[in-house]
Design an enzyme around this catalytic site. Structure first.
Site, PDB file in Angstrom:
ATOM      1  N   ASN A   1       0.826  -1.094  -0.027  1.00 40.61           N
ATOM      2  CA  ASN A   1      -0.109   0.067  -0.001  1.00 40.61           C
ATOM      3  C   ASN A   1       1.025   1.394   0.109  1.00 40.61           C
ATOM      4  O   ASN A   1       2.100   1.110   0.342  1.00 40.61           O
ATOM      5  CB  ASN A   1      -0.820   0.139   1.328  1.00 40.61           C
ATOM      6  CG  ASN A   1      -1.966  -0.899   1.172  1.00 40.61           C
ATOM      7  OD1 ASN A   1      -2.180  -1.311   0.277  1.00 40.61           O
ATOM      8  ND2 ASN A   1      -2.561  -1.310   2.550  1.00 40.61           N
TER       9      ASN A   1
ATOM     10  N   PRO B   1      -3.621 -11.506   8.046  1.00 39.68           N
ATOM     11  CA  PRO B   1      -4.504 -11.304   9.207  1.00 39.68           C
ATOM     12  C   PRO B   1      -5.051 -10.082   9.374  1.00 39.68           C
ATOM     13  O   PRO B   1      -4.227  -9.255   9.044  1.00 39.68           O
ATOM     14  CB  PRO B   1      -3.408 -11.997  10.165  1.00 39.68           C
ATOM     15  CG  PRO B   1      -2.163 -11.738   9.716  1.00 39.68           C
ATOM     16  CD  PRO B   1      -2.484 -12.203   8.213  1.00 39.68           C
ATOM     17  N   ASP B   2      -6.053  -9.712   9.905  1.00 37.31           N
ATOM     18  CA  ASP B   2      -6.456  -8.373  10.311  1.00 37.31           C
ATOM     19  C   ASP B   2      -5.749  -8.238  11.893  1.00 37.31           C
ATOM     20  O   ASP B   2      -6.345  -8.608  12.759  1.00 37.31           O
ATOM     21  CB  ASP B   2      -7.872  -8.151  10.037  1.00 37.31           C
ATOM     22  CG  ASP B   2      -8.267  -6.791  10.225  1.00 37.31           C
ATOM     23  OD1 ASP B   2      -7.538  -5.939  11.121  1.00 37.31           O
ATOM     24  OD2 ASP B   2      -9.119  -6.338   9.684  1.00 37.31           O
ATOM     25  N   ILE B   3      -4.771  -7.360  11.751  1.00 37.19           N
ATOM     26  CA  ILE B   3      -4.071  -7.232  12.989  1.00 37.19           C
ATOM     27  C   ILE B   3      -4.582  -6.546  14.198  1.00 37.19           C
ATOM     28  O   ILE B   3      -4.853  -6.757  15.162  1.00 37.19           O
ATOM     29  CB  ILE B   3      -2.727  -6.473  12.936  1.00 37.19           C
ATOM     30  CG1 ILE B   3      -1.671  -7.382  11.718  1.00 37.19           C
ATOM     31  CG2 ILE B   3      -1.979  -6.434  14.338  1.00 37.19           C
ATOM     32  CD1 ILE B   3      -0.623  -6.353  11.388  1.00 37.19           C
TER      33      ILE B   3
ATOM     34  N   LYS C   1     -14.302  -3.852  13.432  1.00 36.27           N
ATOM     35  CA  LYS C   1     -13.213  -4.262  13.778  1.00 36.27           C
ATOM     36  C   LYS C   1     -13.070  -4.258  15.347  1.00 36.27           C
ATOM     37  O   LYS C   1     -12.180  -5.125  16.014  1.00 36.27           O
ATOM     38  CB  LYS C   1     -11.948  -3.148  13.478  1.00 36.27           C
ATOM     39  CG  LYS C   1     -11.971  -2.739  12.078  1.00 36.27           C
ATOM     40  CD  LYS C   1     -10.573  -3.411  11.471  1.00 36.27           C
ATOM     41  CE  LYS C   1     -10.342  -3.127  10.029  1.00 36.27           C
ATOM     42  NZ  LYS C   1      -9.214  -3.427   9.432  1.00 36.27           N
TER      43      LYS C   1
END
Ligand code: C5P
Length: 403
Positions: free
Chosen positions: A210, A305-307, A342
Protein backbone atom coordinates in the site's frame (compact mmCIF):
# COMPACT_ATOMS: atom_id res chain seq x y z
CA UNK A 1 10.45 21.09 33.83
CA UNK A 2 13.96 21.53 32.61
CA UNK A 3 15.13 23.01 35.90
CA UNK A 4 18.92 23.39 36.00
CA UNK A 5 19.40 21.57 32.70
CA UNK A 6 22.20 23.05 30.62
CA UNK A 7 21.61 23.47 26.91
CA UNK A 8 24.32 24.39 24.43
CA UNK A 9 22.41 26.08 21.61
CA UNK A 10 24.24 26.30 18.29
CA UNK A 11 22.61 28.87 16.02
CA UNK A 12 23.37 28.39 12.33
CA UNK A 13 22.89 30.91 9.57
CA UNK A 14 19.41 30.99 8.11
CA UNK A 15 16.35 33.13 7.92
CA UNK A 16 14.85 30.99 10.71
CA UNK A 17 17.65 31.91 13.15
CA UNK A 18 15.32 34.39 14.87
CA UNK A 19 13.25 31.43 16.10
CA UNK A 20 16.30 30.22 18.04
CA UNK A 21 15.90 33.35 20.17
CA UNK A 22 12.35 32.35 21.03
CA UNK A 23 13.60 28.84 21.81
CA UNK A 24 16.22 30.29 24.19
CA UNK A 25 13.50 32.32 25.89
CA UNK A 26 11.22 29.27 26.30
CA UNK A 27 14.08 27.16 27.63
CA UNK A 28 15.00 29.71 30.25
CA UNK A 29 11.39 30.12 31.26
CA UNK A 30 11.37 26.37 31.91
CA UNK A 31 14.36 26.70 34.23
CA UNK A 32 17.13 25.60 31.85
CA UNK A 33 20.32 27.54 31.35
CA UNK A 34 21.28 28.28 27.77
CA UNK A 35 24.74 28.96 26.44
CA UNK A 36 24.89 29.88 22.76
CA UNK A 37 27.38 29.48 19.96
CA UNK A 38 26.53 31.74 17.04
CA UNK A 39 28.15 30.77 13.74
CA UNK A 40 29.59 33.42 11.43
CA UNK A 41 26.63 32.86 9.10
CA UNK A 42 24.26 33.01 12.06
CA UNK A 43 25.58 36.48 12.88
CA UNK A 44 24.19 37.67 9.55
CA UNK A 45 20.68 36.93 10.79
CA UNK A 46 20.70 37.60 14.55
CA UNK A 47 23.12 39.76 16.50
CA UNK A 48 25.30 38.44 19.34
CA UNK A 49 23.77 41.15 21.48
CA UNK A 50 20.23 39.82 20.98
CA UNK A 51 21.38 36.27 21.71
CA UNK A 52 23.25 37.37 24.84
CA UNK A 53 20.17 39.29 25.97
CA UNK A 54 17.97 36.20 25.74
CA UNK A 55 20.43 33.64 27.08
CA UNK A 56 21.69 35.93 29.82
CA UNK A 57 25.19 34.72 29.05
CA UNK A 58 28.18 35.54 26.89
CA UNK A 59 27.84 34.39 23.29
CA UNK A 60 30.59 32.24 21.84
CA UNK A 61 31.60 32.57 18.23
CA UNK A 62 35.28 32.41 17.44
CA UNK A 63 37.34 29.25 17.74
CA UNK A 64 40.58 31.17 17.83
CA UNK A 65 39.64 33.78 20.37
CA UNK A 66 42.30 33.51 23.04
CA UNK A 67 40.09 35.05 25.70
CA UNK A 68 37.35 32.50 24.99
CA UNK A 69 39.82 29.64 25.09
CA UNK A 70 41.29 30.94 28.32
CA UNK A 71 37.86 31.25 29.94
CA UNK A 72 36.34 28.08 28.57
CA UNK A 73 37.94 25.90 25.89
CA UNK A 74 35.84 24.49 23.08
CA UNK A 75 36.08 20.97 24.52
CA UNK A 76 34.79 22.07 27.88
CA UNK A 77 32.09 24.21 26.25
CA UNK A 78 30.71 21.18 24.43
CA UNK A 79 30.81 18.93 27.47
CA UNK A 80 29.52 21.25 30.16
CA UNK A 81 26.05 20.94 28.58
CA UNK A 82 23.44 18.22 29.15
CA UNK A 83 22.30 18.47 25.54
CA UNK A 84 23.56 20.15 22.38
CA UNK A 85 20.82 21.66 20.23
CA UNK A 86 21.49 22.93 16.71
CA UNK A 87 18.76 25.31 15.52
CA UNK A 88 18.60 26.15 12.74
CA UNK A 89 20.78 23.30 11.45
CA UNK A 90 21.75 24.47 7.99
CA UNK A 91 22.72 22.19 5.10
CA UNK A 92 26.31 23.30 5.68
CA UNK A 93 26.33 22.44 9.41
CA UNK A 94 24.65 19.11 8.69
CA UNK A 95 27.27 18.31 6.04
CA UNK A 96 30.08 19.23 8.42
CA UNK A 97 28.62 17.09 11.19
CA UNK A 98 28.07 14.11 8.89
CA UNK A 99 31.68 14.28 7.74
CA UNK A 100 33.32 15.14 11.03
CA UNK A 101 34.67 18.51 9.88
CA UNK A 102 35.85 20.91 12.56
CA UNK A 103 36.89 24.28 11.18
CA UNK A 104 34.97 26.66 13.40
CA UNK A 105 33.73 26.72 16.97
CA UNK A 106 30.29 25.23 16.19
CA UNK A 107 31.59 22.24 14.20
CA UNK A 108 34.46 21.71 16.66
CA UNK A 109 32.10 21.66 19.63
CA UNK A 110 29.81 19.24 17.78
CA UNK A 111 32.71 16.90 17.09
CA UNK A 112 34.14 17.17 20.60
CA UNK A 113 30.96 16.67 22.57
CA UNK A 114 30.16 13.55 24.53
CA UNK A 115 26.51 14.55 24.94
CA UNK A 116 23.45 13.86 22.82
CA UNK A 117 22.81 16.19 19.91
CA UNK A 118 19.42 17.35 18.65
CA UNK A 119 19.26 19.11 15.30
CA UNK A 120 16.40 21.18 13.90
CA UNK A 121 17.11 21.42 10.17
CA UNK A 122 16.01 24.43 8.14
CA UNK A 123 16.89 25.14 4.55
CA UNK A 124 15.51 25.60 1.07
CA UNK A 125 13.38 22.64 -0.02
CA UNK A 126 15.70 21.71 -2.89
CA UNK A 127 18.67 21.71 -0.56
CA UNK A 128 16.74 19.49 1.87
CA UNK A 129 15.76 17.08 -0.90
CA UNK A 130 19.23 17.03 -2.50
CA UNK A 131 20.88 13.62 -2.53
CA UNK A 132 23.85 14.99 -0.56
CA UNK A 133 21.61 16.23 2.28
CA UNK A 134 19.63 12.95 2.23
CA UNK A 135 22.93 11.07 2.57
CA UNK A 136 24.18 13.33 5.34
CA UNK A 137 20.92 13.07 7.27
CA UNK A 138 20.95 9.28 7.04
CA UNK A 139 24.52 9.32 8.39
CA UNK A 140 23.58 11.56 11.32
CA UNK A 141 20.50 9.51 12.22
CA UNK A 142 22.71 6.39 12.08
CA UNK A 143 25.15 8.17 14.42
CA UNK A 144 22.35 8.63 16.95
CA UNK A 145 21.70 12.32 16.35
CA UNK A 146 18.07 13.21 17.19
CA UNK A 147 16.14 15.24 14.64
CA UNK A 148 13.10 17.51 14.96
CA UNK A 149 11.40 18.76 11.80
CA UNK A 150 11.68 20.27 9.31
CA UNK A 151 8.10 21.23 8.66
CA UNK A 152 6.42 21.62 5.34
CA UNK A 153 5.20 25.01 4.22
CA UNK A 154 5.94 28.10 2.19
CA UNK A 155 9.53 29.24 2.39
CA UNK A 156 11.13 32.65 2.57
CA UNK A 157 12.56 32.00 -0.91
CA UNK A 158 9.03 31.66 -2.35
CA UNK A 159 9.11 27.86 -2.76
CA UNK A 160 6.92 25.36 -0.93
CA UNK A 161 7.83 22.09 0.74
CA UNK A 162 9.72 20.57 3.66
CA UNK A 163 12.50 22.79 4.96
CA UNK A 164 10.93 25.14 7.49
CA UNK A 165 12.44 25.09 10.96
CA UNK A 166 10.27 23.23 13.51
CA UNK A 167 8.35 25.60 15.75
CA UNK A 168 10.15 26.47 19.03
CA UNK A 169 7.44 24.56 20.99
CA UNK A 170 8.13 21.42 18.96
CA UNK A 171 11.88 21.77 19.51
CA UNK A 172 11.15 22.20 23.21
CA UNK A 173 9.05 19.01 23.20
CA UNK A 174 11.91 17.13 21.53
CA UNK A 175 14.34 18.48 24.15
CA UNK A 176 11.94 17.35 26.88
CA UNK A 177 11.72 13.87 25.39
CA UNK A 178 15.52 13.58 25.32
CA UNK A 179 16.26 15.08 28.72
CA UNK A 180 13.24 14.03 30.73
CA UNK A 181 12.21 10.68 29.27
CA UNK A 182 9.32 9.16 31.13
CA UNK A 183 7.88 12.46 32.39
CA UNK A 184 4.46 13.50 31.14
CA UNK A 185 0.80 12.52 31.12
CA UNK A 186 1.53 9.04 29.70
CA UNK A 187 4.24 8.28 32.24
CA UNK A 188 4.24 4.58 33.14
CA UNK A 189 2.08 3.60 30.15
CA UNK A 190 3.08 1.33 27.31
CA UNK A 191 1.90 2.53 23.92
CA UNK A 192 2.13 0.21 20.91
CA UNK A 193 2.06 1.86 17.49
CA UNK A 194 2.07 0.30 14.02
CA UNK A 195 3.22 2.41 11.10
CA UNK A 196 4.17 2.30 7.45
CA UNK A 197 3.16 -0.15 4.74
CA UNK A 198 3.79 -3.87 4.59
CA UNK A 199 5.60 -5.44 1.65
CA UNK A 200 4.24 -8.78 0.48
CA UNK A 201 6.69 -10.61 -1.77
CA UNK A 202 5.76 -11.86 -5.23
CA UNK A 203 9.26 -13.21 -5.79
CA UNK A 204 12.64 -12.24 -4.30
CA UNK A 205 12.67 -8.89 -6.16
CA UNK A 206 9.01 -7.88 -6.45
CA UNK A 207 6.33 -7.12 -3.90
CA UNK A 208 2.88 -5.63 -3.50
CA UNK A 209 2.27 -2.87 -1.00
CA UNK A 210 0.00 0.00 0.00
CA UNK A 211 1.08 3.60 -0.32
CA UNK A 212 2.23 4.78 3.08
CA UNK A 213 5.11 7.01 4.14
CA UNK A 214 4.82 6.12 7.83
CA UNK A 215 4.85 9.84 8.69
CA UNK A 216 1.61 9.80 10.70
CA UNK A 217 2.36 6.62 12.64
CA UNK A 218 5.92 7.70 13.42
CA UNK A 219 4.67 11.13 14.55
CA UNK A 220 2.25 9.39 16.96
CA UNK A 221 5.06 7.25 18.37
CA UNK A 222 7.19 10.38 18.82
CA UNK A 223 4.35 12.29 20.49
CA UNK A 224 3.56 9.39 22.84
CA UNK A 225 7.23 9.17 23.86
CA UNK A 226 7.30 12.93 24.43
CA UNK A 227 4.27 12.47 26.68
CA UNK A 228 6.29 10.07 28.82
CA UNK A 229 5.07 6.72 27.49
CA UNK A 230 7.23 3.70 26.86
CA UNK A 231 6.65 3.25 23.15
CA UNK A 232 7.03 0.25 20.89
CA UNK A 233 6.81 1.15 17.21
CA UNK A 234 6.29 -1.77 14.83
CA UNK A 235 7.12 -0.36 11.42
CA UNK A 236 6.93 -1.66 7.90
CA UNK A 237 9.57 -0.48 5.38
CA UNK A 238 9.74 3.35 5.44
CA UNK A 239 12.31 5.93 4.42
CA UNK A 240 11.94 8.22 7.40
CA UNK A 241 14.02 8.36 10.55
CA UNK A 242 13.25 6.38 13.70
CA UNK A 243 11.73 8.64 16.36
CA UNK A 244 14.10 9.32 19.27
CA UNK A 245 13.52 7.40 22.48
CA UNK A 246 11.24 4.77 20.92
CA UNK A 247 11.79 1.02 20.65
CA UNK A 248 11.47 0.28 16.92
CA UNK A 249 10.76 -3.21 15.56
CA UNK A 250 11.15 -3.41 11.77
CA UNK A 251 9.07 -5.84 9.74
CA UNK A 252 8.33 -6.45 6.08
CA UNK A 253 5.10 -8.42 5.83
CA UNK A 254 1.70 -8.34 7.53
CA UNK A 255 2.35 -11.69 9.18
CA UNK A 256 5.66 -10.39 10.58
CA UNK A 257 3.82 -7.28 11.81
CA UNK A 258 1.19 -9.47 13.48
CA UNK A 259 3.89 -11.52 15.25
CA UNK A 260 5.78 -8.40 16.37
CA UNK A 261 2.58 -6.84 17.73
CA UNK A 262 1.75 -10.03 19.66
CA UNK A 263 5.26 -10.07 21.11
CA UNK A 264 4.97 -6.41 22.15
CA UNK A 265 1.70 -6.93 24.08
CA UNK A 266 0.55 -6.21 26.74
CA UNK A 267 0.14 -2.50 26.18
CA UNK A 268 -2.12 0.14 27.70
CA UNK A 269 -2.82 1.69 24.33
CA UNK A 270 -2.63 0.41 20.75
CA UNK A 271 -2.59 2.86 17.86
CA UNK A 272 -2.61 0.99 14.58
CA UNK A 273 -1.73 3.43 11.84
CA UNK A 274 0.00 0.95 9.52
CA UNK A 275 -1.34 0.50 6.00
CA UNK A 276 -1.31 -3.27 6.11
CA UNK A 277 -1.71 -5.12 2.82
CA UNK A 278 -5.00 -6.99 2.93
CA UNK A 279 -3.68 -9.81 0.79
CA UNK A 280 -0.39 -11.54 0.22
CA UNK A 281 0.71 -13.66 -2.68
CA UNK A 282 -0.20 -17.18 -1.64
CA UNK A 283 2.97 -18.88 -2.84
CA UNK A 284 5.74 -16.36 -3.59
CA UNK A 285 8.22 -17.68 -6.15
CA UNK A 286 11.59 -18.72 -4.73
CA UNK A 287 13.38 -17.31 -7.78
CA UNK A 288 12.74 -14.20 -9.85
CA UNK A 289 9.83 -14.87 -12.21
CA UNK A 290 11.15 -14.54 -15.78
CA UNK A 291 9.36 -12.98 -18.69
CA UNK A 292 8.65 -15.67 -21.22
CA UNK A 293 6.43 -16.99 -23.92
CA UNK A 294 3.86 -18.10 -21.33
CA UNK A 295 2.64 -14.49 -20.95
CA UNK A 296 2.02 -12.64 -17.69
CA UNK A 297 1.88 -14.83 -14.57
CA UNK A 298 -1.37 -15.10 -12.64
CA UNK A 299 -1.06 -14.33 -8.94
CA UNK A 300 -3.11 -16.17 -6.39
CA UNK A 301 -3.74 -14.17 -3.21
CA UNK A 302 -4.34 -15.26 0.36
CA UNK A 303 -5.90 -13.03 3.00
CA UNK A 304 -3.59 -11.48 5.56
CA UNK A 305 -4.48 -11.47 9.25
CA UNK A 306 -6.35 -8.34 10.32
CA UNK A 307 -4.02 -7.22 13.08
CA UNK A 308 -6.36 -4.60 14.57
CA UNK A 309 -9.41 -6.90 14.63
CA UNK A 310 -7.40 -9.77 16.03
CA UNK A 311 -5.85 -7.68 18.83
CA UNK A 312 -9.33 -6.33 19.62
CA UNK A 313 -10.43 -9.92 20.35
CA UNK A 314 -7.25 -10.90 22.18
CA UNK A 315 -7.19 -11.47 25.94
CA UNK A 316 -4.32 -8.98 25.93
CA UNK A 317 -6.41 -6.28 24.25
CA UNK A 318 -5.09 -2.81 25.20
CA UNK A 319 -7.60 -0.81 27.20
CA UNK A 320 -7.68 1.79 24.47
CA UNK A 321 -7.42 0.58 20.90
CA UNK A 322 -7.28 3.09 18.07
CA UNK A 323 -7.51 2.19 14.39
CA UNK A 324 -7.10 4.30 11.29
CA UNK A 325 -9.30 4.46 8.24
CA UNK A 326 -8.10 5.91 4.98
CA UNK A 327 -11.13 6.54 2.82
CA UNK A 328 -11.73 8.30 -0.45
CA UNK A 329 -15.50 8.83 0.04
CA UNK A 330 -18.15 8.72 2.81
CA UNK A 331 -15.25 9.03 5.23
CA UNK A 332 -17.19 9.19 8.51
CA UNK A 333 -19.85 6.59 7.63
CA UNK A 334 -17.20 4.10 6.58
CA UNK A 335 -15.21 4.80 9.74
CA UNK A 336 -18.23 4.18 11.96
CA UNK A 337 -18.84 0.85 10.24
CA UNK A 338 -15.16 -0.01 10.64
CA UNK A 339 -15.23 0.76 14.35
CA UNK A 340 -17.98 -1.84 14.81
CA UNK A 341 -16.43 -4.39 12.50
CA UNK A 342 -12.97 -4.24 13.98
CA UNK A 343 -13.98 -3.90 17.62
CA UNK A 344 -11.69 -0.96 18.37
CA UNK A 345 -12.55 2.05 20.55
CA UNK A 346 -11.71 4.92 18.23
CA UNK A 347 -11.09 5.35 14.54
CA UNK A 348 -9.01 8.19 13.17
CA UNK A 349 -10.58 8.64 9.77
CA UNK A 350 -8.75 10.52 7.06
CA UNK A 351 -9.72 11.59 3.62
CA UNK A 352 -7.12 10.32 1.19
CA UNK A 353 -9.01 11.18 -1.98
CA UNK A 354 -6.56 12.02 -4.79
CA UNK A 355 -6.87 15.83 -4.39
CA UNK A 356 -6.24 15.80 -0.62
CA UNK A 357 -2.42 15.56 -0.75
CA UNK A 358 -2.49 13.46 2.42
CA UNK A 359 -0.60 10.46 1.01
CA UNK A 360 3.09 11.10 1.60
CA UNK A 361 2.41 14.75 2.52
CA UNK A 362 2.97 16.42 5.88
CA UNK A 363 -0.64 17.43 6.52
CA UNK A 364 -3.68 15.44 7.44
CA UNK A 365 -7.34 16.25 7.86
CA UNK A 366 -9.01 13.77 10.15
CA UNK A 367 -12.17 12.96 12.05
CA UNK A 368 -11.96 11.23 15.41
CA UNK A 369 -14.79 8.70 15.44
CA UNK A 370 -15.73 7.12 18.77
CA UNK A 371 -18.68 4.87 19.67
CA UNK A 372 -20.97 7.82 20.26
CA UNK A 373 -19.34 10.92 18.78
CA UNK A 374 -17.58 12.28 15.73
CA UNK A 375 -15.12 15.13 16.06
CA UNK A 376 -13.91 16.93 12.96
CA UNK A 377 -10.40 18.25 13.33
CA UNK A 378 -9.19 21.03 11.07
CA UNK A 379 -6.48 20.27 8.54
CA UNK A 380 -3.13 20.38 10.34
CA UNK A 381 0.40 18.99 10.11
CA UNK A 382 0.72 15.27 10.86
CA UNK A 383 2.79 15.96 13.97
CA UNK A 384 0.01 18.18 15.32
CA UNK A 385 -2.55 15.45 14.60
CA UNK A 386 -0.23 13.16 16.58
CA UNK A 387 -0.02 15.59 19.51
CA UNK A 388 -3.78 16.11 19.52
CA UNK A 389 -4.41 12.35 19.45
CA UNK A 390 -1.93 11.74 22.27
CA UNK A 391 -3.65 14.45 24.34
CA UNK A 392 -7.01 12.70 23.79
CA UNK A 393 -5.45 9.38 24.77
CA UNK A 394 -3.94 10.85 27.94
CA UNK A 395 -7.30 12.40 28.85
CA UNK A 396 -9.16 9.13 28.26
CA UNK A 397 -6.71 7.12 30.36
CA UNK A 398 -6.66 9.60 33.21
CA UNK A 399 -10.48 9.45 33.32
CA UNK A 400 -10.30 5.80 34.34
CA UNK A 401 -8.41 4.30 37.27
CA UNK A 402 -5.12 2.55 36.68
CA UNK A 403 -5.37 -1.25 36.94
O1 C5P B 1 -9.74 -2.52 6.84
P1 C5P B 1 -8.81 -1.36 6.74
O2 C5P B 1 -7.47 -1.73 6.16
O3 C5P B 1 -9.38 -0.15 6.09
O4 C5P B 1 -8.56 -0.96 8.28
C1 C5P B 1 -7.64 0.01 8.65
C2 C5P B 1 -7.24 -0.19 10.07
O5 C5P B 1 -7.01 -1.56 10.38
C3 C5P B 1 -5.91 0.49 10.35
O6 C5P B 1 -5.89 0.84 11.72
C4 C5P B 1 -4.91 -0.61 10.05
O7 C5P B 1 -3.66 -0.40 10.71
C5 C5P B 1 -5.63 -1.83 10.57
N1 C5P B 1 -5.33 -3.06 9.83
C6 C5P B 1 -4.65 -4.08 10.45
N2 C5P B 1 -4.41 -5.26 9.78
C7 C5P B 1 -4.85 -5.43 8.52
C8 C5P B 1 -5.54 -4.40 7.86
C9 C5P B 1 -5.75 -3.22 8.56
O8 C5P B 1 -4.25 -3.91 11.61
N3 C5P B 1 -4.60 -6.57 7.91
Amino acid sequence: MLQDRRILLIIGGGIAAYKALELARLLRRRGASVRAILTKAGEQFVTPLAVAGLTGDKVYGDLFSLTDEAEMGHIQLSRAADLVVVAPATADLIAKMANGLANDLASTALLATDKRILIAPAMNVRMWNHAATRRNMATLVGDGVAVVGPREGSMACGEWGPGRLAEPEDILAAIDALLEPGEGPLKGRHVLVTSGPTHEPIDPVRYIANRSSGKQGHAIARAAAAAGARVTLVSGPVEIADPAGVHVVRVQTAREMMAAVETALPADVGVFAAAVADWRVDAPAGQKIKKGSGGAPALLFAENPDILASVARSPLRPRLLVGFAAETENVVAHAQAKLQRKGCDWIVANDVSPGSGVMGGDHNSVHLVTANAVRDWQRMPKDEVANALVNEIAAALSAEPRP
